[in-house]
Design a protein around this motif. Structure first.
Motif, PDB file in Angstrom:
ATOM      1  N   ALA A 146       0.837  -1.205   0.000  1.00 50.66           N
ATOM      2  CA  ALA A 146       0.000   0.000   0.000  1.00 50.66           C
ATOM      3  C   ALA A 146       0.872   1.255   0.000  1.00 50.66           C
ATOM      4  N   ASP A 147       1.950   1.230   0.769  1.00 56.55           N
ATOM      5  CA  ASP A 147       2.861   2.375   0.810  1.00 56.55           C
ATOM      6  C   ASP A 147       3.522   2.599  -0.547  1.00 56.55           C
TER       7      ASP A 147
ATOM      8  N   ILE B 299       2.382   1.620  -3.524  1.00 50.27           N
ATOM      9  CA  ILE B 299       1.369   2.056  -4.499  1.00 50.27           C
ATOM     10  C   ILE B 299       1.062   3.542  -4.331  1.00 50.27           C
ATOM     11  N   LYS B 300       0.896   3.977  -3.089  1.00 47.11           N
ATOM     12  CA  LYS B 300       0.597   5.391  -2.838  1.00 47.11           C
ATOM     13  C   LYS B 300       1.721   6.277  -3.343  1.00 47.11           C
ATOM     14  N   ALA B 301       2.969   5.881  -3.053  1.00 53.81           N
ATOM     15  CA  ALA B 301       4.119   6.683  -3.473  1.00 53.81           C
ATOM     16  C   ALA B 301       4.261   6.721  -4.993  1.00 53.81           C
ATOM     17  N   SER B 302       3.786   5.688  -5.678  1.00 54.99           N
ATOM     18  CA  SER B 302       3.945   5.604  -7.137  1.00 54.99           C
ATOM     19  C   SER B 302       2.968   6.504  -7.888  1.00 54.99           C
ATOM     20  N   GLY B 303       1.856   6.821  -7.239  1.00 55.88           N
ATOM     21  CA  GLY B 303       0.844   7.625  -7.906  1.00 55.88           C
ATOM     22  C   GLY B 303      -0.105   6.829  -8.779  1.00 55.88           C
TER      23      GLY B 303
ATOM     24  N   THR C 136      -3.281   5.160 -10.208  1.00 55.36           N
ATOM     25  CA  THR C 136      -4.662   5.626 -10.080  1.00 55.36           C
ATOM     26  C   THR C 136      -5.687   4.506 -10.099  1.00 55.36           C
TER      27      THR C 136
ATOM     28  N   LEU D 213      -5.297  -1.783   1.799  1.00 57.28           N
ATOM     29  CA  LEU D 213      -5.097  -1.351   0.421  1.00 57.28           C
ATOM     30  C   LEU D 213      -6.231  -0.483  -0.134  1.00 57.28           C
ATOM     31  N   GLY D 214      -7.370  -0.476   0.558  1.00 55.93           N
ATOM     32  CA  GLY D 214      -8.471   0.348   0.096  1.00 55.93           C
ATOM     33  C   GLY D 214      -9.259  -0.246  -1.057  1.00 55.93           C
TER      34      GLY D 214
END
Length: 299
Positions: free
Chosen positions: A63-64, A66-70, A72, A99-100
């Motif tokens: 999750a970290d 994925i968030k940092a990668s941007g 969508t 992960l949402g």
């Protein structure tokens, strides 16, 4: 468009972050963690608490990233181990909290089709081709050509499932190997996929790529060397013999991930017994599989 695909199988959880450009994938990040989610599932019908803890920890790390990668769009698919367990609601809730996105428990047919799509991109081989995804809990077979899938089936034979069911000694005894072989052959005998029609074999996922690394005698695992490597039937047979008769200590080499050391023999035997039935004298190993197919599905 940047997308993220997560594939959670019986033995490992994997992440691919990629940019979709003109219908193709441009890889940004790819990583894998051995979580052994299927630990004991064949015997108990439920995920072990410690297995859930491992997959939740890996998912939080993903999750970290994925968030940092941007990225969508995110898709999380789960396969064999998660289909029939009694406590899969706990699995769903834990993944969604981290992960949402809600995990999708895909069917064996869809698993096969995603593997086929991922594996056959950028390959020039005689058709029809059989894509074999040897997993921890199941193995997917899909026959197809440039027009798409002709036949597909998910078989309940995998490296973790067969090892837990039959192997109690180190090294594996001839009797244990015979029992594994009987299980493999029984399901291959009954498969609805017309194996005799295949003109090429493409083997994907961790079992196949590990077998290739050992067959090529790589000093350590090298994804570039393994991708699209071609193994002859003799190479596969010799490698399978060593993997099924060596001790765990002997298999603890850099080319084999520590999380696969105990189960790789059973996985190699599935690949060997399948290859023996096909009218081919070699196989092609691909690093692209269901993970790539899942990412492509987000287009």
């Amino acid at each position: 468009m940047r997308v993220a695909a997560v594939d959670c199988g019986t033995n490992s959880i994997r992440l691919l972050i990629a940019d979709l450009v003109g219908g193709d994938l441009v890889e940004v990040d790819r990583r894998m963690t051995i979580v052994r989610l299927g630990q004991g599932v064949d015997a108990t019908g439920a995920f072990a608490p410690e297995a859930l803890d491992r997959v939740f920890a890996a998912s939080a790390d993903f999750a970290d990233v994925i968030k940092a990668s941007g990225a969508t769009r995110v898709r999380f698919v789960a396969t064999s181990a998660a289909r029939d367990v009694s406590n899969r609601d706990a699995f769903f809730a834990g993944i969604e909290a981290r992960l949402g996105v809600r995990p999708e428990i895909i069917s064996g047919r869809e698993e096969a089709e995603l593997s086929f799509r991922g594996a056959t991109t950028s390959l020039d081989l005689p058709a029809p081709y059989l894509v074999a995804d040897i997993g921890g809990g199941s193995s997917e077979l899909v026959l197809g050509d440039s027009t798409g899938v002709i036949a597909a089936e998910s078989l309940d034979i995998g490296s973790v499932r067969l090892t837990e069911r039959h192997v109690t000694t180190d090294p594996t005894t001839p009797a244990e190997l015979a029992a594994i072989t009987r299980d493999i052959d029984a399901l291959l005998d009954a498969t609805t996929v017309p194996l005799a029609e295949a003109r090429s074999l493409i083997a994907v996922a961790g079992t196949a790529t590990t077998v290739a690394a050992v067959a090529l005698k790589l000093p350590e695992y090298d994804r570039t060397a393994v991708h699209h490597a071609r193994l002859t039937a003799d190479q596969l047979r010799a490698t399978t013999t060593w993997l099924t008769t060596s001790t765990r200590a002997e298999r603890a080499i850099p080319a084999i991930h520590p999380g696969r050391v105990d189960v790789i023999g059973a996985g190699a035997l599935i690949l060997q017994r399948l290859t023996d039935r096909l009218p081919v004298n070699a196989l092609t190993v691909s690093e692209h599989d269901i993970l790539d197919g899942t990412a492509l599905s987000l287009a």
